[in-house]
Structure formats: structure tokens, C-alpha cells
Motif scaffolding. Structure first.
Motif, PDB file in Angstrom:
ATOM      1  N   LYS A1006       0.829  -1.205   0.000  1.00  0.00           N
ATOM      2  CA  LYS A1006       0.000   0.000   0.000  1.00  0.00           C
ATOM      3  C   LYS A1006       0.864   1.256   0.000  1.00  0.00           C
ATOM      4  O   LYS A1006       0.613   2.200  -0.756  1.00  0.00           O
ATOM      5  N   GLN A1007       1.882   1.255   0.835  1.00  0.00           N
ATOM      6  CA  GLN A1007       2.724   2.450   0.910  1.00  0.00           C
ATOM      7  C   GLN A1007       3.462   2.678  -0.398  1.00  0.00           C
ATOM      8  O   GLN A1007       3.590   3.808  -0.865  1.00  0.00           O
ATOM      9  N   TRP A1008       3.929   1.607  -1.011  1.00  0.00           N
ATOM     10  CA  TRP A1008       4.650   1.748  -2.286  1.00  0.00           C
ATOM     11  C   TRP A1008       3.726   2.348  -3.339  1.00  0.00           C
ATOM     12  O   TRP A1008       4.100   3.269  -4.070  1.00  0.00           O
ATOM     13  N   GLN A1009       2.504   1.815  -3.431  1.00  0.00           N
ATOM     14  CA  GLN A1009       1.578   2.285  -4.457  1.00  0.00           C
ATOM     15  C   GLN A1009       1.179   3.747  -4.220  1.00  0.00           C
ATOM     16  O   GLN A1009       1.172   4.562  -5.145  1.00  0.00           O
ATOM     17  N   LEU A1010       0.827   4.066  -2.961  1.00  0.00           N
ATOM     18  CA  LEU A1010       0.431   5.439  -2.662  1.00  0.00           C
ATOM     19  C   LEU A1010       1.586   6.401  -2.863  1.00  0.00           C
ATOM     20  O   LEU A1010       1.390   7.544  -3.301  1.00  0.00           O
ATOM     21  N   ASP A1011       2.785   5.951  -2.559  1.00  0.00           N
ATOM     22  CA  ASP A1011       3.950   6.802  -2.773  1.00  0.00           C
ATOM     23  C   ASP A1011       4.132   7.132  -4.252  1.00  0.00           C
ATOM     24  O   ASP A1011       4.414   8.278  -4.623  1.00  0.00           O
ATOM     25  N   GLN A1012       3.936   6.126  -5.110  1.00  0.00           N
ATOM     26  CA  GLN A1012       4.059   6.368  -6.550  1.00  0.00           C
ATOM     27  C   GLN A1012       2.986   7.339  -7.039  1.00  0.00           C
ATOM     28  O   GLN A1012       3.257   8.223  -7.864  1.00  0.00           O
ATOM     29  N   GLU A1013       1.768   7.172  -6.524  1.00  0.00           N
ATOM     30  CA  GLU A1013       0.704   8.103  -6.907  1.00  0.00           C
ATOM     31  C   GLU A1013       1.045   9.531  -6.490  1.00  0.00           C
ATOM     32  O   GLU A1013       0.889  10.481  -7.262  1.00  0.00           O
ATOM     33  N   LEU A1014       1.503   9.671  -5.254  1.00  0.00           N
ATOM     34  CA  LEU A1014       1.773  11.009  -4.747  1.00  0.00           C
ATOM     35  C   LEU A1014       2.902  11.675  -5.521  1.00  0.00           C
ATOM     36  O   LEU A1014       2.879  12.885  -5.773  1.00  0.00           O
ATOM     37  N   ARG A1015       3.874  10.905  -5.916  1.00  0.00           N
ATOM     38  CA  ARG A1015       5.003  11.482  -6.663  1.00  0.00           C
ATOM     39  C   ARG A1015       4.538  12.036  -8.018  1.00  0.00           C
ATOM     40  O   ARG A1015       5.073  13.043  -8.498  1.00  0.00           O
ATOM     41  N   THR A1016       3.589  11.361  -8.650  1.00  0.00           N
ATOM     42  CA  THR A1016       3.122  11.858  -9.943  1.00  0.00           C
ATOM     43  C   THR A1016       2.506  13.246  -9.816  1.00  0.00           C
ATOM     44  O   THR A1016       2.620  14.073 -10.734  1.00  0.00           O
ATOM     45  N   TYR A1017       1.851  13.507  -8.703  1.00  0.00           N
ATOM     46  CA  TYR A1017       1.265  14.830  -8.487  1.00  0.00           C
ATOM     47  C   TYR A1017       2.323  15.844  -8.056  1.00  0.00           C
ATOM     48  O   TYR A1017       2.347  16.983  -8.531  1.00  0.00           O
ATOM     49  N   MET A1018       3.214  15.451  -7.178  1.00  0.00           N
ATOM     50  CA  MET A1018       4.193  16.390  -6.638  1.00  0.00           C
ATOM     51  C   MET A1018       5.209  16.817  -7.688  1.00  0.00           C
ATOM     52  O   MET A1018       5.792  17.905  -7.583  1.00  0.00           O
TER      53      MET A1018
END
Length: 1070
Positions: A1006-1018
Motif C-alpha cells: 500500500k505504501q509503495w503504491q500510494l507513494d508512486q501516486e503522490l510522486r506523480t502529483y508532486m
């Protein structure tokens, strides 16, 4: 210097031999080479030296240098270690060929027989780092130029067989094709030797070949006579393999591989697959080699629903037999799964052809795996001894998702060759067998992490491969049954092994011992007088006293004054479950009524087994229970902690109303609502027994016996009934929920959304046709380092914000329907997130990847290191081809991961990028293997529990019947029942340990996936973000913080558990 373009015909034959890609081409080119050099194939090491002396041009010399380097290791004694030893190897699979190569290097005469006439298996094998290094050292790159280039860590079986065949032929191994080994022919008289029974009629020279050693590598279906094989069985597991044509187009090469993704930790991917195609899988792997290779584990109900299987048969062979499998439906199934997993980027998928010219797709059963009880034997007839050894699948059938088959097969080949060396040195038969069995004990525990790190030093000597090696772990006296010197049937070796189905003697105490322990623990409490294991516990005071003895801080004895029997018993049962990890076996009503004495004995025996080794002084027990209850206790606390976190997260969605499970969790866990009044519970046993909650399954309504009882949410079930309503998978703690609408239990993957039962989420499982996934149905896929593969930044273009939102891969995918993907033009966009939110996001990202005390490295430093490495590297072609990973310390590797994830900067540093990519794939494979090992063990535990339940039911029926059996016989039955209860408790505790690890993997994913999502926005420019982007970014951030908090809770509980268990050890002070 000669060159391959010279007029020497031998050079042309040699080049053809190196480049041959078919078995027959290899054999014919080698035959032509030997003819041109005037040599006879199969001449042993002397043949190799003659070939090397006559082929001295540069291309051949590079190969000789590698083989000579290997052969120069002291263990081979310049090819003189086994001169005079004659060996027969059965099977030309990878393990048989690898064993033949080692025996040839030792100087033995080696003859190999293989029933096939060609290599046609396209399936791809995962390679451990040492196997890659080992094959490179044998010249793999000379025979197969694409061997493990870049980040590849796998090879097709066919290519592996081809390159090992070429090495074996060069080293003088004599190979016979189309010959089947059927058995041994003992020496007819003294002075003669052992021969092989072969079919069809073999050449006279082979028929008369007498050998001292037989190495069997003929596969799991053929084990030589005399060896005992044990079956390791789990629940039904159906694997599907598919090989598609690899056109090697640019588009195909850019599709990332899937080292492994498992439903146990990435449910969102498989939920999307189910919705889009109707396919329900447990896992999937995709490798590229000669073909596009896919292997997956499918659910039986899914295969039946989609028409792949015609009928459901209890017999596995009949279920997966050719008459019951629809080939066209199986092809559609495999093609749809492969197309979905690769986002349709492989184009039109065409099946490769198998050995019979049919599409290379098949379904196989790996429910049970065979393992030989011993790895070697010695037979002696008329004074002539024969050493027999097993390698490959006939020694241990591998569990394919772990990717251990070829690695452990090579280790077994090395160990078998070491055994032959010791045999040739004159060591006694029992000494040789004892050493071999000592090594065999290590095989099933080996992994890249627990072997020696320096793979370059691996050799034939076991000490170079296994740390903490003990070659005397098995004594010669323990292997006497493996030395067969008589002409009778050998004695099966069962004494040194523990049968998992039979409880060990003394595993649980007798009734007298249990009663004595209960009396000791409850002594001194006012009003408590334990004289038996039935009526003494009816008022609840004795159970409260027992719980208080083990957890004094929970209450004071004075608190029990004025408390009724049912209330006191309910409290004690609840505290025992939540604070001691003792799961209930009977309800409070049954205990007060005394209607289930056998259930009470089984329940108290759980206390005894968990706490019998601790002093009975008040306050002596630490907060973590030793024994089998510890894992169950920890898992229960973990689930309640995570459930509270989820409840707080979803509190607003529920309108302030607590979820149903949370409400039930607050009620006494062993009471069946509604709770009867105390005066109603004292009904006669004959009437209460039929109506008690624990005697009937809450789902099927059928009778529940003691070992069948599973308590969840305050009710009792059969384990076989407590399954997901859709996929029928067994439900494990923390992995299920009860739907408030229909009341059924579901696994988290198939849990319907409230109010959305009629939408498309239900169409997938009921569809009879395979739905081809649309672009919007595609998930982000399994955890693959796509940014590294493509060499681009994961930042989406300005025109893609909506698609990026749709393809979020969060495990909470079912909540996507509530997100607003585009801003409402009539509504004013929300204000820009405050600076603190952005700073919080950055901090969360750094915390998720940054190691403690990690030194800050600038790109300039990295560039200097890269430049220095390039200057120091050799420019030779061979070294460039076989460049190893750059050694990295943990801090530098962590920094490189951060750099790679944040942008495409790593494209400027190709060497580091290549190294990092391989490390990322290794980590992905480790996680997948860990998940699959857990899944397999959970399935084995479930099968073992079913066996225990069946045996326990027989005993309980005998005890409850009104038969006139002697009291001594009944006492024996009770003790046997207690042994089964103890065995069940041990398995349940192991199951809890595994589920804790599942939680770790789940939160990691979960953390890996959410981290990837957040990076795309940041990584986007603030000016390019829409209002929907900012809202989605904030939601992803909050989810990420929730997961981080859950991981913190898990770590905190684990640390508390570790300290409490440490404190419970005698003589340890914390």
C-alpha cells in the motif's frame, strides 16, 4: 593467429556448435567437430584437452580460459579426483546435465541417458545470483549471447539445457538419446558390476556398461526403487502456463516483466482483473525469453464458470485431465490474463508451439509435492557396491512460485558430486551417506539471503556455499537403513522423521496433569475450589482466578463480588482471548451449564500448553504470552488496532455509525446474542447440548465438534464453511468482512460495496465470456519499476490528468467511484493546499525511502563516482558482456532509489541505473517469493487441520457415545483428543504468525503504491494542476499518512511483543 574465417574446417564446425539452437544441430555439429579433429565423442577429460589443443584461435581460447579456470580449483585435483569412477546419469534436464559436468571435471567417466530426443520446454526459470555466476563461469555467454544481460535473471529451460549440453559434450560426457532407464540389473556373481535396464534395445557398449555410481535426475515421476517418498499436500492449487511468440519488436522489448505479483498483498490488481475479464487468480508471473512466458495460479470456480473445465471432479487427475479441459477456453483464459497484465502492449498474442505442434498452454496441479525421505543410498550385492543419488525434481519437487527449482537443483547436483568425490576417496559407505544427508537437511532452507554472500567463491566444497555447515548433523548410525547389503526389501527410513499427522508423545498432558496445574494456578483465591474439570468452573470464579493469575493487572478479586456466573464467565472468556491469545472453544452459557465437559477440557488444555512452563507466582507472567498463544494474541491486538484505524478513516462515510463488525467486537466474543438470563442457563445438559451456540455452525447449522470449531465475531463455524461467499477462499483473521446487507462473509477482494451491488462490479464473476479489458479498466499493474525500464519520468503530460487518476492502484480502489475526476465548472475550485501540507508530503516520502543516518549525496558526487568507475573498468569485450553489479552499501543504494523515483536523472548514469534495476527486480522477487511461501504454508496448514478435524471427530463420537467402553479406554481417548487439540493450537499459532507477515507485506505494498501516486502529483508544476488534481493529491497524501501510521502501530506492537517475550525468558532481565 587462426580465425574462424580460416580454411580449417574444424573452426567452422566449432562456430556452428557454439551458435546451434536446436538439440540435433548441437549433436551434429559436435560430431562434425570431432570427425574433423579425429576424435571420438565421449572420451572424458582427455577429449577436452585434445580439442583445446587443436582449437587455439581467439574465439575458442576465451571459452577454454573459463573452463580451465573452473577446472583449476583445488577440489578437482586437476581432473584426478575421481579417475576410475564410472557414473551413469539418468536425465538430461538442467540438474542432470549440471551434475554430469561436475562429475566430468572430477575425472570420472560419465554416461548420460535421456529418453527424449530434443529440447522443447519453453518455460522460463528464475535464477539466483549464484546460478547466474556459475553459468557465466561455464561460458554461458559464448553459447547464448543474451544470457542474463542487463537486469535479466532468468532463462528458458530449453536454452539452459542447450548451453549445459554443449559444456558436457566438450568435457567428454557420453550421451545417449531416446533411451529410457527402467531399473537396475544387480551383478549376477562376484567380480561383476551393476548395469542398467534400458529400453528400447541399447547399443551393446551401453548395455554392457558397468558403473559404480547412479545419479537419477529423471524428474519427480521417476524415483529409483528403494527410495521412500513423502507427499507434502496443501489445498487444491491449479497452475496455468502459457508461452506466446516473441517477435522481439521494439514494442515488445519495452513491455516490463512481472517478477511476481500475488493477491495476498496486491488485491487491487486482481480485483481489477476480475472486474475486467472475469478471471480470478492468486498470482501471476511474466518473463521474456525465447517466448513471452506467463505462469499463474487460477481459482477452480473461475475455471468452471468460464468453461475451461467441463465438470467439477473431486479427483484432481480427472479434474485436469485432457477430457475435462476445453483447449479453446483455456487459450482464451490465458490470452486474456496475459493481455490484461501487460496492458495490451504485447499486441496480438499468438501461442508458441509445444513439442507436439500444439499451442503451448497447459493447466497443471501442484496441490501436492513429493520429497524424497533420503537423498542417497548404497546397495551391495556379491561384494559390489553401488552408490545411488537423487538430484532435481525426483529429490524435491519445487514449488514453482518461489523460483527455487533450478537453484536448489544445482546445489543438489554439487552436493551429489561432492558425495561421489568422497566415495572415490575411499570413505566408508555410512560416512558418505551421513554427510550427504547432513547436506540434504540444509537444502529446503537455502535462499540467497542465508548462503555465503560471495558467490564468486562457490565451488564443489559445501563449505564454500553453506555458512555454519555441520557435516555431522546426521550420524552414521542414523543412516544404516540406507545401506542395503541384503537381497531383501529395504527398510523404509521413518525413525528420524516426524510425521506431521501424528502428535508427538507427551505433546499434551493427561487429565490428571491438567487438573493438577489448574489447582496450582487457582490456589489461594477465595471461593475457588477446583476439584474437577467440569462443575468446579460453573460459577466463573475459577476461570477468573486463572486469568487473574496470568494477568493480575486486569482486575482485582474484589471486583467479582456481586457478579453473576454468566457475567463472570463471559468476562473471563473475553479477557482470555484479547489479553492471553486463548481462542474460545465453548460459550459462556455452556461453561456455566456444564453441558460440554470435553469442550471445557480442550479449552483449559490451551491454557496449560501455553503457560505450563512459567512459575505460578502472581504477576510472574509478562505482557506477551509465551508458547502458542503469543502469535494469536499479537494478531488479535494487531487486527483490533488496524480496525480502529480503518474505522476512524471511514467514520464520516458511515454517517457516524460504527461498522457492524466493530460493534460486535465490543460484545463478549463468546456469547451468542441475545444473551440469556443466568437462570435460563442452568437447563439440563441433554436439552442445552442441542441448543448451545458452539454445537451448531452459524452458517450451515450442522453439528460442530470440538476440533472443528472456529470462533469469529462471537459465533462458531466450521472452517470449511467460513469462506468467501463469492470465491470460496478460506477466510483468515483480518482478511474478511461481513456485508451488512446480506450478512454473508467476504474476503476483502470480493466485498461488495454497500448500495452498489447492481453495478459493473458484479458482472465480472457471473459473466460466462471472457471480457477483453478496455483501456480504462487497466490498473497501474503490479509493482514494477516502470520508470527505470522506460528511462522516463513518471510525470504525466498535461493532457493526461484524468487517465492518471483512473489508473490509481491503491488497495482502496473501490472508493474511486466517490472521487471527482474533473472539476465542476460552476463550483469555485478549492484553495491551494497550504505549504505545511506539501511539506508534510515531502516528509512522508523521505521517511518511506530514506534510511536512518543516510548521508546526503549530490548528483555531482554520483557523477564523479560513475566517471571513476568507467575509467577503471576494462575495455575488453568479454568483460563488458559480463559486467557484474556495482557493489553498493545500503546508504548509497537508498539514495539511488530516491534519485530514480524522483525523476529521470538516472538515465545519465547507465551503470548505476543497470545495477539499481536489477536490485529492484530482486527485491520484487523476494517479496513475491515470501508471499507465495506464506500462501503455500497456509494451504498446508489448512489441509493438516482438516485431517486433525476428521480424527478428532472420530474420537469425540466415541467418547460421547453411550458405549460400555472401559474407563481406561475412555481416558486414553481423552488424552489422544488433547494431543490433537494441542496440535491444532500449534498450527493455528503458526497460521497467526504467517498472517502477521501478510499484514507487513500488505502495508508495504500500500505504501509503495500510494507513494508512486503522490510522486506523480508532486512532480507536476503547480500552475498545471487542476482543482481535481489538488483534491486527489490531498486524498492520496492522507491515505499515505494513514498507512504510515498503521505501519507504526505494527512496528510498535512487534517491539512490545519482542520485549515481553525477552522478559519471559528465564535469567533475562530487560
Amino acid at each position: 593467429m587462426a580465425s574462424p574465417t580460416s580454411t580449417n574446417p574444424a573452426h567452422a564446425h566449432f562456430e556452428s556448435f557454439l551458435q546451434a539452437q536446436l538439440c540435433q544441430d548441437v549433436l551434429s555439429s559436435f560430431q562434425g567437430l570431432c570427425g574433423a579433429l579425429g576424435l571420438e565423442p565421449g572420451g572424458g577429460l582427455s577429449q577436452y584437452h585434445k580439442v583445446k589443443a587443436q582449437l587455439n584461435y581467439w574465439s575458442a581460447k576465451s571459452l577454454w580460459a573459463k573452463l580451465d579456470k573452473r577446472a583449476s580449483q583445488p577440489v578437482y585435483q586437476q581432473g584426478q579426483a575421481c579417475t576410475g569412477t564410472k557414473c551413469l546419469v539418468v536425465g538430461a534436464g538442467p540438474c542432470g546435465l549440471r551434475a554430469a559436468v561436475e562429475l566430468a571435471m572430477l575425472g570420472a567417466r560419465v554416461v548420460l541417458v535421456e529418453k527424449r530426443t530434443k529440447f522443447s520446454r519453453h518455460n522460463v526459470l528464475h535464477l539466483w545470483p549464484f546460478t547466474i555466476h556459475d553459468l557465466r563461469a561455464l561460458g554461458a555467454k559464448k553459447f547464448y549471447g543474451r544470457f542474463c544481460t542487463g537486469s535479466l535473471d532468468h532463462i528458458s529451460i530449453r536454452q539452459l539445457q542447450l548451453l549445459l549440453l554443449k559444456v558436457a559434450l566438450l568435457l567428454g560426457v557420453e550421451i545417449h538419446w531416446g533411451i529410457t532407464f527402467t531399473g537396475l540389473q544387480p551383478p549376477p556373481k562376484k567380480g561383476s558390476g551393476w548395469r542398467a535396464q534400458l529400453q528400447p534395445s541399447s547399443p551393446a557398449q551401453l548395455a554392457k556398461y558397468e558403473f559404480d555410481v547412479l545419479i537419477s535426475a529423471a524428474g519427480g515421476k521417476f524415483v529409483p526403487e528403494g527410495f521412500t517418498v513423502r507427499e507434502m499436500r496443501g489445498k487444491l492449487a491449479i497452475g496455468i502456463t502459457a508461452n506466446f511468440v516473441n517477435g522481439r519488436t521494439v514494442e515488445e522489448t519495452q513491455v516490463p516483466e512481472i517478477s511476481g505479483v500475488a493477491r495476498i498483498y496486491n488485491q487491487s490488481f486482481f480485483q481489477s482483473l476480475l472486474k475486467a475479464t472475469g478471471i480470478d487468480l492468486e498470482n501471476i508471473v511474466y518473463y521474456k525469453d525465447d517466448t513471452h512466458y506467463f505462469v499463474m495460479t487460477a481459482k477452480k470456480q473461475c475455471l468452471l464458470r468460464l468453461g475451461v473445465l467441463r465438470q467439477d471432479w473431486p479427483d484432481t487427475e480427472r479434474l485436469l485431465g485432457s477430457a475435462n479441459v476445453v483447449p479453446e477456453a483455456l487459450q482464451r483464459f490465458a490470452r486474456a490474463a496475459a493481455d490484461f497484465a501487460t496492458h495490451g502492449k504485447l499486441g496480438k498474442l499468438e501461442f508458441a508451439q509445444d513439442a507436439h505442434g500444439r499451442p503451448d498452454v497447459s493447466a497443471f496441479d501442484f496441490t501436492s509435492m513429493m520429497r524424497a525421505e533420503s537423498s542417497a543410498r548404497v546397495q551391495e550385492r556379491h561384494g559390489t557396491r553401488l552408490l545411488l543419488g537423487l538430484v532435481g525434481d525426483c529429490l524435491v519437487e519445487p514449488f514453482w512460485p518461489l523460483g527455487t527449482g533450478v537453484a536448489r537443483g544445482f546445489l543438489a547436483a554439487f552436493d551429489a558430486a561432492w558425495m561421489v568425490k568422497r566415495w572415490a576417496e575411499g570413505a566408508g559407505p555410512l560416512e558418505v551417506l551421513a554427510e550427504r544427508e547432513s547436506l540434504y537437511q540444509l537444502l529446503s532452507q537455502t535462499s540467497p539471503e542465508n548462503m555465503h554472500r560471495n558467490v564468486a567463491q562457490y565451488g564443489l566444497d559445501p563449505a564454500t556455499r553453506y555458512p555454519n555447515l555441520n557435516l555431522r548433523a546426521v550420524t552414521p548410525n542414523q543412516v544404516r537403513d540406507l545401506y542395503d547389503v541384503e537381497a531383501k526389501e529395504p527398510v523404509k527410513k521413518m525413525s528420524d522423521k516426524t510425521d506431521s499427522g501424528k502428535p508427538a508423545t507427551g505433546a499434551a498432558g493427561s487429565q490428571e496433569e491438567l487438573l493438577r496445574w489448574c489447582q496450582e494456578q487457582t490456589a489461594g483465591y477465595p471461593g475457588v475450589h477446583v476439584t474437577d474439570l467440569s462443575s468446579s468452573w460453573a460459577d466463573g470464579l475459577a476461570l477468573c482466578a486463572l486469568v487473574h493469575r496470568l494477568r493480575p493487572a486486569l482486575l482485582e478479586p474484589s471486583d467479582l463480588q456481586g457478579m453473576g456466573a454468566l457475567e463472570a464467565t463471559s468476562w473471563a472468556l473475553k479477557m482470555a482471548e484479547h489479553e492471553l491469545g486463548i481462542t474460545p472453544v465453548l460459550s459462556a452459557q455452556a461453561m456455566v451449564a456444564g453441558s460440554d465437559p470435553l469442550g471445557l477440557i480442550a479449552y483449559l488444555s490451551h491454557f496449560h500448553s501455553a503457560f505450563k512452563n512459567i512459575p505460578h507466582n502472581p504477576g510472574s507472567v509478562s505482557q506477551g504470552s509465551p508458547g502458542t498463544a503469543s502469535a494469536v494474541l499479537f494478531l488479535g491486538k494487531l487486527q483490533r488496532t488496524l480496525q480502529r484505524t480503518r474505522t476512524q478513516e471511514n467514520g464520516e462515510d458511515a454517517g457516524g455509525k460504527k461498522p457492524r463488525l466493530e460493534v460486535e467486537a465490543e460484545t463478549p466474543s463468546t456469547e451468542e446474542p441475545p444473551v440469556p438470563e443466568p437462570d435460563e442457563s442452568m437447563t439440563p445438559p441433554s436439552q442445552q447440548q442441542d441448543a448451545s451456540a458452539e454445537d451448531l455452525c452459524a452458517i450451515c447449522g450442522q453439528r460442530l465438534y470440538i476440533l472443528e470449531r472456529l470462533c469469529a465475531d462471537g459465533r462458531f463455524f466450521h472452517r470449511s464453511c467460513f469462506r468467501c461467499h463469492i470465491c470460496e477462499a478460506t477466510l483468515w483473521p483480518g482478511g474478511y468482512k461481513q456485508h451488512p446487507g446480506d450478512g454473508y462473509f467476504y474476503c476483502l477482494q470480493h466485498l461488495p460495496q454497500t448500495g452498489h451491488k447492481e453495478d459493473g462490479s458484479e458482472r465480472g464473476p457471473e459473466s460466462q465470456d471472457l471480457l477483453m479489458p478496455s483501456e480504462n479498466d487497466m490498473p497501474s499493474g503490479p509493482a514494477t519499476p516502470i520508470a527505470l525500464h522506460q528511462g522516463t519520468s513518471p510525470v504525466p503530460g498535461p493532457s493526461q490528468p484524468t487517465r492518471r487518476l483512473i489508473r490509481l492502484s491503491s488497495p482502496e480502489r473501490q472508493r474511486l467511484s466517490s472521487l471527482h475526476l474533473t472539476p465542476d465548472p460552476e463550483v469555485e475550485p478549492p484553495p491551494k493546499p497550504p505549504r505545511s501540507c506539501s511539506a508534510l508530503a515531502r516528509q512522508a516520502l523521505e521517511a518511506s525511502f530514506k534510511g536512518w543516518g543516510m548521508p546526503v549525496q549530490s548528483p555531482q558526487v554520483l557523477e564523479a563516482m560513475e566517471k571513476g568507475e568507467e575509467e577503471s573498468s576494462s575495455s575488453s569485450e568479454e568483460e563488458t558482456e559480463e559486467e557484474e553489479d556495482v557493489p553498493l552499501d545500503s546508504d548509497m543504494e537508498q539514495f539511488l532509489r530516491n534519485l530514480a523515483k524522483n525523476s529521470g536523472t538516472m538515465n545519465n548514469y547507465p551503470t548505476w541505473r543497470r545495477t539499481l534495476l536489477r536490485r529492484a527486480k530482486e527485491e520484487e522477487m523476494k517479496r513475491f517469493c515470501k508471499a507465495q511461501a506464506i500462501q503455500r504454508r497456509l494451504n498446508e496448514i489448512e489441509a493438516a487441520l482438516r485431517e486433525l478435524e476428521a480424527r478428532g471427530t472420530e474420537l469425540e463420537l466415541a467418547l460421547r457415545s453411550q458405549s460400555s467402553s472401559p474407563e481406561k479406554q475412555k481416558a486414553l481417548w481423552v488424552e489422544q483428543l488433547l494431543q490433537l487439540v494441542q496440535k491444532k493450537n500449534s498450527l493455528v499459532a503458526e497460521e497467526a504468525e504467517l498472517m502477521i507477515t501478510v499484514q507487513e507485506l500488505n502495508l508495504e505494498e500500500k505504501q509503495w503504491q500510494l507513494d508512486q501516486e503522490l510522486r506523480t502529483y508532486m512532480n507536476r508544476e503547480e500552475t498545471l494542476k487542476t482543482a481535481a488534481d489538488r483534491q486527489a493529491e490531498d486524498q492520496v497524501l492522507r491515505k499515505l499518512l494513514d498507512v504510515v501510521n498503521q505501519r507504526d502501530a505494527l512496528i510498535r506492537l512487534q517491539e512490545e511483543r519482542r520485549l515481553s517475550e525477552l522478559a519471559s525468558e528465564p535469567g533475562v532481565q530487560c
